[in-house]
Design a protein around this motif. Structure first.
Motif, PDB file in Angstrom:
ATOM      1  N   ARG A 121     -19.413  33.051  -1.241  1.00 21.16           N
ATOM      2  CA  ARG A 121     -19.996  34.033  -1.433  1.00 21.16           C
ATOM      3  C   ARG A 121     -20.950  35.294  -0.229  1.00 21.16           C
ATOM      4  NH1 ARG A 121     -21.740  37.938  -6.033  1.00 21.16           N
ATOM      5  NH2 ARG A 121     -24.028  38.380  -6.252  1.00 21.16           N
ATOM      6  N   THR A 131     -13.496  39.722  -2.412  1.00 19.89           N
ATOM      7  CA  THR A 131     -13.601  41.042  -3.810  1.00 19.89           C
ATOM      8  C   THR A 131     -14.578  41.353  -2.442  1.00 19.89           C
ATOM      9  OG1 THR A 131     -13.748  40.023  -5.486  1.00 19.89           O
ATOM     10  CG2 THR A 131     -15.311  41.573  -5.183  1.00 19.89           C
ATOM     11  N   ILE A 177     -25.505  33.210   1.812  1.00 19.82           N
ATOM     12  CA  ILE A 177     -24.569  32.545   1.940  1.00 19.82           C
ATOM     13  C   ILE A 177     -25.045  31.810   1.097  1.00 19.82           C
ATOM     14  CG2 ILE A 177     -22.769  31.398   3.278  1.00 19.82           C
ATOM     15  CD1 ILE A 177     -23.615  33.504   5.714  1.00 19.82           C
ATOM     16  N   THR A 178     -23.379  31.536   0.318  1.00 24.80           N
ATOM     17  CA  THR A 178     -23.478  30.250  -0.614  1.00 24.80           C
ATOM     18  C   THR A 178     -21.926  29.766  -0.721  1.00 24.80           C
ATOM     19  OG1 THR A 178     -24.549  31.102  -2.442  1.00 24.80           O
ATOM     20  CG2 THR A 178     -23.146  29.366  -3.461  1.00 24.80           C
ATOM     21  N   VAL A 210     -21.518  42.769  -1.002  1.00 24.59           N
ATOM     22  CA  VAL A 210     -21.039  41.398  -1.642  1.00 24.59           C
ATOM     23  C   VAL A 210     -19.688  41.200  -1.625  1.00 24.59           C
ATOM     24  CG1 VAL A 210     -20.778  39.712  -3.721  1.00 24.59           C
ATOM     25  CG2 VAL A 210     -22.660  41.238  -3.922  1.00 24.59           C
ATOM     26  N   LYS A 220     -22.126  22.362  -2.889  1.00 21.96           N
ATOM     27  CA  LYS A 220     -22.612  23.716  -2.588  1.00 21.96           C
ATOM     28  C   LYS A 220     -24.180  23.859  -1.344  1.00 21.96           C
ATOM     29  CE  LYS A 220     -23.750  26.019  -6.293  1.00 21.96           C
ATOM     30  NZ  LYS A 220     -24.505  26.246  -7.051  1.00 21.96           N
ATOM     31  N   ASN A 278     -14.813  29.174  -4.095  1.00 24.26           N
ATOM     32  CA  ASN A 278     -15.496  30.361  -4.176  1.00 24.26           C
ATOM     33  C   ASN A 278     -16.934  30.369  -2.654  1.00 24.26           C
ATOM     34  OD1 ASN A 278     -17.138  32.707  -4.669  1.00 24.26           O
ATOM     35  ND2 ASN A 278     -18.863  31.608  -5.706  1.00 24.26           N
ATOM     36  N   GLN A 336     -23.814  37.998   0.402  1.00 32.51           N
ATOM     37  CA  GLN A 336     -24.164  39.038  -0.321  1.00 32.51           C
ATOM     38  C   GLN A 336     -25.502  39.663   0.628  1.00 32.51           C
ATOM     39  OE1 GLN A 336     -26.172  38.442  -4.067  1.00 32.51           O
ATOM     40  NE2 GLN A 336     -26.569  41.022  -4.220  1.00 32.51           N
ATOM     41  N   THR A 368     -12.161  34.047  -3.413  1.00 30.87           N
ATOM     42  CA  THR A 368     -11.845  32.584  -3.698  1.00 30.87           C
ATOM     43  C   THR A 368     -10.084  32.085  -4.010  1.00 30.87           C
ATOM     44  OG1 THR A 368     -11.695  34.489  -6.228  1.00 30.87           O
ATOM     45  CG2 THR A 368     -13.483  33.885  -5.514  1.00 30.87           C
ATOM     46  N   ARG A 406     -16.585  38.038  -1.302  1.00 32.13           N
ATOM     47  CA  ARG A 406     -16.213  37.019  -1.645  1.00 32.13           C
ATOM     48  C   ARG A 406     -15.043  36.290  -1.949  1.00 32.13           C
ATOM     49  NH1 ARG A 406     -17.671  38.157  -7.721  1.00 32.13           N
ATOM     50  NH2 ARG A 406     -15.171  37.952  -7.584  1.00 32.13           N
TER      51      ARG A 406
END
Length: 182
Positions: free
Chosen positions: A113, A129, A105-106, A120, A94, A111, A115, A124, A122
């Motif tokens: 993401r 999303t 940010i991840t 948000v 990660k 995944n 935010q 995948t 996302r």
């Protein structure tokens, strides 16, 4: 008992011998994501609380890689101290990035993401999303299509029927699931 004492002193001896090394090569045996630390094993010596982040127990803003357990890393010594930090990674589980108070940010293998406060985005393998507050783009577009399909227009001789291309709108609605999750 003598064998345990000999192992203990052997580890101490290797740690003292490693003290003058600037960079150690080892394997990640555990990760504490919340503290942004890991344990690195070199031979039979384990170094705990090896930093993955610039400071110990900071407010966790900035950038941080979370290594995969079992991966190889290079750990550097901070000054002449016993504190270590991971300088290079072979495998990462990660990546975390926090900018300011509201941007996070991840990135993981499956995944991504982003935010920003209550917004948000996302990505995948199932799709994208886009959510702001409690409202998602897919839900909003589906509601719009449902409203268009039910549309009737008042004419001089009474209301019209539903649009003749309603099946086309339903195809668009079904297609939303190919790239939007929420």
């Amino acid at each position: 008992m003598e064998e345990d004492v000999a192992k203990f002193w052997g580890k101490i001896s290797r740690m003292i011998k490693d003290q003058d090394k600037t960079v150690l090569s080892g394997t990640v045996s555990s990760v504490n994501e919340a503290e942004r630390t890991c344990t690195v094993k070199t031979g039979d010596v384990e170094y705990e609380d090896v930093r993955l982040y610039g400071i110990v127990k900071g407010d966790l803003k900035g950038f941080c890689f979370i290594p995969k357990i079992g991966s190889q890393v290079l750990a550097g010594r901070i000054g002449g101290s016993n504190e270590l930090f991971v300088a290079m990674f072979t495998e990462v589980d990660k990546a975390l990035l926090t900018i300011g108070e509201k941007m996070q940010i991840t990135a993981e293998a499956d995944n991504l993401r982003i935010q920003a406060d209550n917004t948000v985005i996302r990505a995948t393998s199932a799709g994208m999303t886009f959510v702001r507050g409690g409202s998602g783009l897919k839900k909003t577009l589906e509601s719009l299509i449902d409203a268009i399909v039910k549309l009737t227009v008042t004419t001089g001789v009474g209301p019209s029927g539903t649009p003749i291309n309603a099946p086309d709108f339903m195809k668009v609605k079904q297609d939303l699931s190919n790239y939007l999750e929420e």
